[in-house]
Design a protein around this motif. Structure first.
Motif, PDB file in Angstrom:
ATOM      1  N   THR A   1       0.789  -1.250   0.044  1.00 30.55           N
ATOM      2  CA  THR A   1      -0.119   0.021   0.046  1.00 30.55           C
ATOM      3  C   THR A   1       0.701   1.213  -0.186  1.00 30.55           C
ATOM      4  O   THR A   1       2.079   1.099   0.619  1.00 30.55           O
ATOM      5  CB  THR A   1      -0.911   0.057   1.281  1.00 30.55           C
ATOM      6  N   CYS A   2       0.386   2.316  -0.583  1.00 28.95           N
ATOM      7  CA  CYS A   2       1.275   3.664  -0.646  1.00 28.95           C
ATOM      8  C   CYS A   2       0.318   4.702  -0.413  1.00 28.95           C
ATOM      9  O   CYS A   2      -0.847   4.792  -1.255  1.00 28.95           O
ATOM     10  CB  CYS A   2       2.031   3.597  -1.994  1.00 28.95           C
ATOM     11  N   ALA A   3       0.655   5.674   0.255  1.00 27.27           N
ATOM     12  CA  ALA A   3      -0.206   6.957   0.404  1.00 27.27           C
ATOM     13  C   ALA A   3       0.774   8.254   0.361  1.00 27.27           C
ATOM     14  O   ALA A   3       2.029   8.089   0.681  1.00 27.27           O
ATOM     15  CB  ALA A   3      -0.969   6.831   1.787  1.00 27.27           C
ATOM     16  N   ILE A   4       0.205   9.293  -0.268  1.00 25.54           N
ATOM     17  CA  ILE A   4       1.072  10.470  -0.460  1.00 25.54           C
ATOM     18  C   ILE A   4       0.390  11.562   0.482  1.00 25.54           C
ATOM     19  O   ILE A   4      -0.611  11.788   0.463  1.00 25.54           O
ATOM     20  CB  ILE A   4       0.718  10.851  -1.807  1.00 25.54           C
ATOM     21  N   ALA A   5       1.515  12.002   1.262  1.00 30.76           N
ATOM     22  CA  ALA A   5       1.314  13.231   2.018  1.00 30.76           C
ATOM     23  C   ALA A   5       1.984  14.290   1.700  1.00 30.76           C
ATOM     24  O   ALA A   5       3.220  14.172   1.313  1.00 30.76           O
ATOM     25  CB  ALA A   5       1.507  12.763   3.605  1.00 30.76           C
ATOM     26  N   VAL A   6       1.446  15.360   2.118  1.00 33.07           N
ATOM     27  CA  VAL A   6       2.215  16.661   1.568  1.00 33.07           C
ATOM     28  C   VAL A   6       2.014  17.528   2.891  1.00 33.07           C
ATOM     29  O   VAL A   6       1.467  17.449   3.725  1.00 33.07           O
ATOM     30  CB  VAL A   6       1.471  17.350   0.576  1.00 33.07           C
ATOM     31  N   ASN A   7       3.135  18.352   3.204  1.00 33.57           N
ATOM     32  CA  ASN A   7       3.310  19.257   4.295  1.00 33.57           C
ATOM     33  C   ASN A   7       2.901  20.710   3.766  1.00 33.57           C
ATOM     34  O   ASN A   7       3.292  21.163   2.774  1.00 33.57           O
ATOM     35  CB  ASN A   7       4.456  19.492   4.790  1.00 33.57           C
ATOM     36  N   GLY A   8       1.870  21.259   4.498  1.00 35.19           N
ATOM     37  CA  GLY A   8       1.318  22.572   4.295  1.00 35.19           C
ATOM     38  C   GLY A   8       0.585  22.741   2.854  1.00 35.19           C
ATOM     39  O   GLY A   8      -0.256  21.802   2.804  1.00 35.19           O
ATOM     40  N   GLU A   9       0.766  23.615   1.896  1.00 31.00           N
ATOM     41  CA  GLU A   9       0.155  23.770   0.931  1.00 31.00           C
ATOM     42  C   GLU A   9       0.356  23.152  -0.405  1.00 31.00           C
ATOM     43  O   GLU A   9      -0.126  23.340  -1.529  1.00 31.00           O
ATOM     44  CB  GLU A   9       0.008  25.509   0.571  1.00 31.00           C
ATOM     45  N   GLU A  10       1.633  22.267  -0.011  1.00 32.47           N
ATOM     46  CA  GLU A  10       1.961  21.554  -1.335  1.00 32.47           C
ATOM     47  C   GLU A  10       1.086  20.484  -1.742  1.00 32.47           C
ATOM     48  O   GLU A  10       0.485  19.904  -0.828  1.00 32.47           O
ATOM     49  CB  GLU A  10       3.282  21.152  -1.247  1.00 32.47           C
ATOM     50  N   PRO A  11       1.069  20.154  -3.002  1.00 37.08           N
ATOM     51  CA  PRO A  11       1.568  20.754  -4.178  1.00 37.08           C
ATOM     52  C   PRO A  11       0.382  21.675  -4.573  1.00 37.08           C
ATOM     53  O   PRO A  11      -0.739  21.594  -4.389  1.00 37.08           O
ATOM     54  CB  PRO A  11       1.904  19.588  -5.337  1.00 37.08           C
TER      55      PRO A  11
END
Length: 128
Positions: free
Chosen positions: A118-128
């Motif tokens: 399994t894979c999940a994508i997290a961003v910090n703040g306003e990205e992208p």
């Protein structure tokens, strides 16, 4: 910062991990080059394919401990009984990504499943 969180069954291959990362990035028009790192639960430290994927992609692999996973578990989008039983968190991939991406991180969407990974994508703040 953009982090791909990885969860898997024991003994997965490098190809499975790489395919899962690419598959998870695709809906967001992102490539592996946009990643700041890979992340997984510390209990997965022995999964060589995750470490090898970090090396191949030239990314650090963040090994997140149980308390850090617990701190972000309510922000996850998926609830897996298998993950709760094995790791004490509703989704290893989602919580590892959130924890590694930082305090203001958010998931771009629920984890994707690619075979045994399994894979999940997290961003910090306003990205992208």
């Amino acid at each position: 910062m953009i982090v791909a969180g990885i969860g898997c069954r024991k003994g997965v291959s490098l190809q499975e991990v790489l395919a899962a990362v690419e598959s998870a990035l695709e809906p967001y028009d992102l490539s592996p080059d946009s990643l700041s790192g890979l992340a997984t639960a510390k209990l997965k430290a022995g999964e060589q394919a995750i470490i090898e994927a970090g090396n191949k992609l030239r990314l650090p692999v963040f090994l997140v401990d149980g308390p850090a996973l617990q701190l972000v578990s309510l922000r996850g989008l998926t609830r897996s009984a298998a993950s709760l039983s094995a790791a004490g968190t509703p989704s290893v991939s989602e919580t590892a990504a959130l924890a590694a991406a930082g305090q203001k991180s958010r998931l771009l969407g629920p984890r994707s499943v690619h075979g045994s990974v399994t894979c999940a994508i997290a961003v910090n703040g306003e990205e992208p």
